[in-house]
Each structure stands twice: as C-alpha cells, then as structure tokens.
Design a protein around this motif. Structure first.
Motif, PDB file in Angstrom:
ATOM      1  N   ASN A 279      33.812  40.258  37.759  1.00 46.06           N
ATOM      2  CA  ASN A 279      34.792  40.992  38.551  1.00 46.06           C
ATOM      3  C   ASN A 279      34.975  40.312  39.910  1.00 46.06           C
ATOM      4  N   GLY A 280      36.245  40.204  40.350  1.00 41.34           N
ATOM      5  CA  GLY A 280      36.541  39.564  41.627  1.00 41.34           C
ATOM      6  C   GLY A 280      36.803  38.075  41.525  1.00 41.34           C
ATOM      7  N   SER A 281      36.825  37.543  40.304  1.00 46.97           N
ATOM      8  CA  SER A 281      36.972  36.094  40.116  1.00 46.97           C
ATOM      9  C   SER A 281      38.392  35.619  40.422  1.00 46.97           C
ATOM     10  N   TYR A 282      38.500  34.310  40.553  1.00 42.34           N
ATOM     11  CA  TYR A 282      39.761  33.630  40.845  1.00 42.34           C
ATOM     12  C   TYR A 282      40.070  32.704  39.674  1.00 42.34           C
ATOM     13  N   PHE A 283      41.311  32.792  39.169  1.00 43.02           N
ATOM     14  CA  PHE A 283      41.720  31.985  38.033  1.00 43.02           C
ATOM     15  C   PHE A 283      42.847  31.033  38.440  1.00 43.02           C
ATOM     16  N   LYS A 284      42.865  29.874  37.825  1.00 43.10           N
ATOM     17  CA  LYS A 284      43.934  28.926  38.090  1.00 43.10           C
ATOM     18  C   LYS A 284      44.887  28.882  36.906  1.00 43.10           C
ATOM     19  N   PHE A 285      45.798  27.937  36.944  1.00 46.78           N
ATOM     20  CA  PHE A 285      46.848  27.787  35.936  1.00 46.78           C
ATOM     21  C   PHE A 285      46.299  27.906  34.521  1.00 46.78           C
ATOM     22  N   GLY A 286      46.933  28.738  33.703  1.00 51.62           N
ATOM     23  CA  GLY A 286      46.526  28.900  32.324  1.00 51.62           C
ATOM     24  C   GLY A 286      45.405  29.901  32.127  1.00 51.62           C
ATOM     25  N   GLY A 287      44.944  30.521  33.218  1.00 50.16           N
ATOM     26  CA  GLY A 287      43.885  31.513  33.106  1.00 50.16           C
ATOM     27  C   GLY A 287      42.490  30.929  33.035  1.00 50.16           C
ATOM     28  N   LYS A 288      42.307  29.743  33.611  1.00 56.23           N
ATOM     29  CA  LYS A 288      40.983  29.117  33.624  1.00 56.23           C
ATOM     30  C   LYS A 288      40.260  29.480  34.918  1.00 56.23           C
ATOM     31  N   ILE A 289      38.986  29.836  34.803  1.00 57.17           N
ATOM     32  CA  ILE A 289      38.207  30.242  35.957  1.00 57.17           C
ATOM     33  C   ILE A 289      38.118  29.086  36.957  1.00 57.17           C
ATOM     34  N   SER A 290      38.193  29.413  38.236  1.00 59.30           N
ATOM     35  CA  SER A 290      38.154  28.395  39.272  1.00 59.30           C
ATOM     36  C   SER A 290      37.449  28.973  40.500  1.00 59.30           C
ATOM     37  N   GLN A 291      37.353  28.168  41.525  1.00 59.31           N
ATOM     38  CA  GLN A 291      36.702  28.583  42.761  1.00 59.31           C
ATOM     39  C   GLN A 291      37.712  28.513  43.898  1.00 59.31           C
TER      40      GLN A 291
END
Length: 322
Positions: A279-291
């Motif tokens: 919970n609280g995560s950040y996702f980049k293009f395409g729904g891939k987890i990122s920082q």
C-alpha cells in the motif's frame, strides 16, 4: 507491452455494484480509464466542468464499448458486463465546486470503490486561481486533496493519483508557499508542476498509513504526447510550431498512446490485491512497480506537506480535513 486490461477481473452489476469516480475522465488518459472501467461493469462518475462535453464523451465511450464488445466471442460476453456512465460537475479551479461535488457524491452513493485522481494540467504560465493557489498546484493536488478528504468515509476500495515522472524536478524539498513566479516560464513552470505531482505522491503515502484499509497508489502513465496537456505550448505564436514538432518527434521515439497511458491506473484499480505491491506504492508506465524521488518518498516531508495543506485550506474556510 504485455499488459492486457481485458484479463483483469470483471464485475457483474446484477450481483455486485461497484462505483468509481474519475476526475478529468472526458479526455486523454481519463477517457480510456473510464472506457475500461465501464467495460468491466463499473458505475463510473465522470468528473468534469461541462455537462455538454461529458455528455458527448459518454456517448462516444458507449459507442466504443459496443464496438469492442462486438469483436468478443459470445462465451466471453456472458462473463463481461457493461456498467453505467454518469456525470458529476466539478471544476478543480474552484474549491467551492469541489466541495459541492463532494456533497453530491455523499448524498448519492453509499460507497465508492475507486477514486481516480486523474485530472491535471502541465507547464502552464504562472497564474492564481480564485482561491489564491497557483493553477497547477490547485488543479493537480489541492483540489484532489479536498475532494478525497470530503468523501473519504465513502471509499471502501482504492485511491489512485495520476502523477508524473516530472515530479523528479523537485530535487530538494520546496517550501509549499513558493510560487516560482519567475522568468523564463519554460523553466520555472516545471518546478511548479513538480511540486504539485510530488505532493500527490506524498499524500498517497500518508493515506496508506492513516487508512490502511484503503489502498492508495500513485502512477506515472508514461510519456503521453498527444493529450491536451501540451495545448498551451503548441498554440504559441511561431514557437508553437517548433514545440509541436518536438513533441511529435519525442512521442514517436519515447511516447505512448492515451490508452497505453491508462494501463498503470487500470492495473492498480482492477488487479486482485494479491498481485499488487505494498500500500502506498508508486507505479510507472504499464503498471510496473517503481521508486519515486527521494523527496516524494520522505515521510517527514509528506507529513509537513499534509499539515501545510490542511492549514491553508482551513484559512480559506474548509474545516475538518485532518
């Protein structure tokens, strides 16, 4: 791209009613976000300023949905159900309008399963709203904060904030009172934009801690080059042609379509919880987890931003937000 929204779970509205509210759902990324939620059986409220424009959008989405369903085999159609499309008036440049939209939602729906904070503006000249906030900061962040806090008791699912890789321009924590009203605008407008998008990421992080029963995520949709976000630059006299050419070339090599830009949001919205990150995560293009950036990730900066936002809204007459 290996992501396919058709593989995400569908809702049968005859058995279960799921409700989504999408700000800025009548164009760009938001249009396709609404389309897919509608195709997945959701009752979708499209937040927008113009009843005429949203009504036109609803008709177009219904036509596109039926077109896509006509290409689906009957066996699959028996497991896929269309939802409903509705209009809710909201002008993010007016906090009064945001407050009124929240009142409507509280009076209309007993629960909201998805709140998608999608609407935004980018790289505009310096200007203040009638509420005395910088335009990008209010549209992208402040109004979304107010809306969310006002309907928070209704939300029993997920909140998704559409951010941007542009949040990285906040390389050091900015004082939220800074307006960056300097020239040239082509440089300082990005600092204003970054501050708004960073604030949204911080808000999602704190919401995930304060309300762990609600899943709150931030997404970067990718470089979507053909949205209305660039209209200011492409309409400039003379220079607009050069900006248009630049955006076309950049988009050709690095960009994605509006529909592809909606995929990160859709993954966070519709995937089973077991497939999502913390919970609280950040996702980049395409729904891939990122920082996200160091500033956006810092919980102390996030707490300070929350306190500042609540205080500024209280000073404008909006109480009970903490």
């Amino acid at each position: 791209m290996d992501f396919n929204p058709d593989e995400l779970p569908y809702v049968n509205p005859n058995e279960e009613r799921r409700v989504a509210l999408v700000t800025g759902g009548n164009s760009g990324i938001g249009w396709f976000t609404v389309l897919h939620l509608y195709l997945h059986g959701y009752v979708v409220y499209i937040g927008g300023r113009s009843f005429t424009r949203v009504s036109k959008c609803i008709k177009e989405i219904e036509e596109e949905a039926n077109k896509r369903r006509s290409a689906v085999i009957e066996e699959d159609l028996n497991q896929r159900f269309l939802g409903e499309l509705r209009f809710v008036e909201i002008d993010l440049l007016s906090l009064k309008s945001v407050e009124e939209a929240a009142i409507v939602m509280n009076a209309t729906e007993p629960r909201i399963d998805l709140l998608i904070l999608n609407a935004g503006v980018m790289a505009l000249p310096y200007g203040l709203t009638k509420d005395n906030f910088e335009i990008q900061f209010q549209t992208n962040y402040i109004s979304h904060f107010l809306l969310t806090q006002r309907i928070l008791p209704l939300i029993q699912g997920r909140i998704i904030f559409v951010s941007s890789v542009g949040h990285h321009f906040e390389v050091t924590p900015f004082d939220r009172s800074w307006t960056f009203n300097y020239k040239p605008n082509i440089i300082f407008t990005w600092f204003r934009y970054a501050m708004a998008k960073t604030s949204g990421i911080q808000y999602m992080k704190l919401l995930s801690l304060k309300h762990p029963e609600i899943h709150s995520y931030s997404v970067h949709p990718g470089f979507v080059m053909n949205t209305n976000l660039f209209s200011y630059w492409t309409r400039l006299p003379i220079f607009g042609v050069f900006f248009w050419l630049f955006f076309q070339v950049f988009g050709y090599f690095f960009g994605c379509s509006n529909e592809e830009g909606s995929y990160a949001t859709l993954k966070c919205a519709l995937s089973p919880e077991t497939l999502l990150e913390e919970n609280g995560s950040y996702f980049k293009f395409g729904g891939k987890i990122s920082q996200p950036s160091r500033v956006a990730s810092n919980i102390n900066y996030a707490a300070s931003n929350w306190v500042w936002t609540v205080r500024e809204l209280r000073n404008r007459g909006f109480e009970d937000l903490s």
